[in-house]
Scaffold this motif. Structure first.
Motif, mmCIF file in Angstrom:
data_model
loop_
_atom_site.group_PDB
_atom_site.id
_atom_site.type_symbol
_atom_site.label_atom_id
_atom_site.label_comp_id
_atom_site.label_asym_id
_atom_site.label_seq_id
_atom_site.Cartn_x
_atom_site.Cartn_y
_atom_site.Cartn_z
ATOM 1 N N SER A 97 -17.308 -65.547 126.215
ATOM 2 C CA SER A 97 -18.385 -64.616 125.868
ATOM 3 C C SER A 97 -18.723 -64.989 124.227
ATOM 4 O O SER A 97 -18.371 -65.864 123.700
ATOM 5 N N ILE A 98 -19.602 -63.970 123.764
ATOM 6 C CA ILE A 98 -19.845 -64.080 122.259
ATOM 7 C C ILE A 98 -19.829 -62.787 121.558
ATOM 8 O O ILE A 98 -19.773 -61.862 122.161
ATOM 9 N N PHE A 99 -19.604 -63.095 120.230
ATOM 10 C CA PHE A 99 -19.871 -62.115 119.289
ATOM 11 C C PHE A 99 -20.978 -62.158 118.720
ATOM 12 O O PHE A 99 -21.224 -63.377 118.018
ATOM 13 N N ASP A 100 -22.046 -61.449 119.018
ATOM 14 C CA ASP A 100 -23.404 -61.729 118.091
ATOM 15 C C ASP A 100 -23.140 -61.244 116.604
ATOM 16 O O ASP A 100 -22.893 -60.057 116.288
ATOM 17 N N VAL A 109 -18.989 -68.198 119.667
ATOM 18 C CA VAL A 109 -18.539 -68.459 121.164
ATOM 19 C C VAL A 109 -17.070 -68.483 121.471
ATOM 20 O O VAL A 109 -16.280 -69.121 120.464
ATOM 21 N N LYS A 110 -16.731 -67.731 122.051
ATOM 22 C CA LYS A 110 -15.100 -67.431 122.456
ATOM 23 C C LYS A 110 -14.611 -67.237 123.757
ATOM 24 O O LYS A 110 -15.268 -66.814 124.610
ATOM 25 N N TYR A 137 -8.933 -53.420 118.945
ATOM 26 C CA TYR A 137 -8.379 -55.033 118.905
ATOM 27 C C TYR A 137 -9.009 -55.713 120.162
ATOM 28 O O TYR A 137 -8.715 -55.240 121.269
ATOM 29 N N HIS A 138 -9.660 -56.814 120.057
ATOM 30 C CA HIS A 138 -9.986 -57.718 121.092
ATOM 31 C C HIS A 138 -9.711 -59.038 120.931
ATOM 32 O O HIS A 138 -10.036 -59.763 120.117
ATOM 33 N N PRO A 139 -8.509 -59.415 121.430
ATOM 34 C CA PRO A 139 -7.952 -60.689 121.238
ATOM 35 C C PRO A 139 -9.022 -61.701 121.557
ATOM 36 O O PRO A 139 -9.277 -61.421 122.957
ATOM 37 N N HIS A 140 -9.089 -62.932 121.097
ATOM 38 C CA HIS A 140 -9.892 -63.817 121.598
ATOM 39 C C HIS A 140 -9.573 -64.975 121.057
ATOM 40 O O HIS A 140 -8.794 -65.222 119.688
ATOM 41 N N ILE A 141 -9.991 -66.323 121.512
ATOM 42 C CA ILE A 141 -9.750 -67.663 120.948
ATOM 43 C C ILE A 141 -11.435 -68.246 120.402
ATOM 44 O O ILE A 141 -12.001 -68.430 121.463
ATOM 45 N N THR A 142 -11.703 -68.439 119.465
ATOM 46 C CA THR A 142 -13.045 -69.064 119.040
ATOM 47 C C THR A 142 -12.952 -70.461 119.339
ATOM 48 O O THR A 142 -12.060 -71.124 119.343
ATOM 49 N N ILE A 143 -14.015 -70.803 120.019
ATOM 50 C CA ILE A 143 -14.295 -72.079 120.535
ATOM 51 C C ILE A 143 -15.282 -72.743 119.430
ATOM 52 O O ILE A 143 -15.219 -73.807 118.906
ATOM 53 N N VAL A 146 -22.212 -70.780 116.500
ATOM 54 C CA VAL A 146 -23.493 -71.521 116.816
ATOM 55 C C VAL A 146 -24.367 -70.740 115.957
ATOM 56 O O VAL A 146 -24.187 -69.358 115.783
ATOM 57 N N LYS A 147 -25.641 -71.340 115.860
ATOM 58 C CA LYS A 147 -26.713 -70.600 115.181
ATOM 59 C C LYS A 147 -26.919 -69.066 116.003
ATOM 60 O O LYS A 147 -26.946 -69.149 117.316
ATOM 61 N N ALA A 148 -27.277 -68.034 115.166
ATOM 62 C CA ALA A 148 -27.800 -66.888 115.749
ATOM 63 C C ALA A 148 -28.723 -67.174 116.901
ATOM 64 O O ALA A 148 -29.509 -67.879 116.845
ATOM 65 N N GLY A 149 -28.433 -66.446 118.022
ATOM 66 C CA GLY A 149 -29.350 -66.541 119.140
ATOM 67 C C GLY A 149 -29.109 -67.508 120.189
ATOM 68 O O GLY A 149 -29.304 -67.567 121.385
ATOM 69 N N GLU A 150 -28.058 -68.473 119.678
ATOM 70 C CA GLU A 150 -28.041 -69.656 120.695
ATOM 71 C C GLU A 150 -26.644 -69.548 121.534
ATOM 72 O O GLU A 150 -26.389 -70.251 122.474
ATOM 73 N N GLY A 151 -25.911 -68.401 121.164
ATOM 74 C CA GLY A 151 -24.578 -68.152 121.739
ATOM 75 C C GLY A 151 -24.690 -67.763 123.177
ATOM 76 O O GLY A 151 -23.939 -68.056 124.049
ATOM 77 N N GLN A 152 -25.498 -66.934 123.454
ATOM 78 C CA GLN A 152 -26.042 -66.433 124.953
ATOM 79 C C GLN A 152 -25.927 -67.363 125.812
ATOM 80 O O GLN A 152 -25.360 -67.235 127.287
#
Length: 187
Positions: A97-100, A109-110, A137-143, A146-152
């Protein structure tokens, strides 16, 4: 506060590249699941930072943050007391998923992850003086960044057979002064 302490704090703050400390679990960057996920990221989509804030793109030190925001005046011993209780968690990589963060110019992207022990570790370390802008708390691992708008386009729901369980190989306390201390898991 004594005048010498005020000057010492000002000098320390001016020389610090980080505002707060952070406790993290690090994973082996060679983990095949992590590398496969990074291969789906198109190089032209990577956010490489700015002159003022470089260091983004593909994550080179995969980790799960237990808690960011530990104050500089917290003694190492207090942090270590919390870390000493950590046992090595097994983390399930669920979905991508992503954090925008469009306001900052990038998406994160995570891997979404699950592990109830991480939530308890977060609560335990959060008993130390800290500052956070994120009450949940939202545990995640960042992958990658990416540029804004490209993560989706990288968002994926993983089937049960695609989900993978991995274990971190060490605990890292990244101190507010930028130095890092590494610890082994208990048990």
């Amino acid at each position: 506060m004594k005048l010498t302490n005020i000057f010492k704090n000002l000098i320390t703050e001016a020389n610090n590249s980080h505002s707060y400390g952070c406790v993290m679990h690090y994973f082996d960057a060679k983990e095949s699941t992590f590398k496969k996920a990074q291969k789906i990221i198109d190089e032209k989509d990577l956010y490489l930072g700015t002159d003022d804030d470089p260091g983004y793109g593909l994550e080179t030190e995969p980790h799960v943050t237990v808690l960011y925001g530990i104050h500089a005046d917290v003694p190492d011993e207090d942090v270590e007391e919390k870390i000493n209780d950590f046992t090595q968690p097994e983390v399930m990589l669920k979905d991508i998923s992503i954090f925008d963060n469009a306001d900052k110019g990038f998406d994160v992207v995570k891997f979404d992850i699950t592990n109830k022990d991480l939530n308890q570790m977060n609560k335990d370390v959060a008993k130390l003086p800290h500052t956070t802008d994120y009450p949940d708390y939202h545990p995640h691992i960042t992958i990658a960044y990416v540029k804004a708008g490209e993560g989706q386009k990288y968002v994926q729901t993983l089937s049960d057979s695609e989900q993978v369980s991995i274990k971190p190989n060490k605990i890292v306390y990244s101190k507010p002064d930028g130095s890092k201390k590494t610890y082994k898991f208990n048990g």
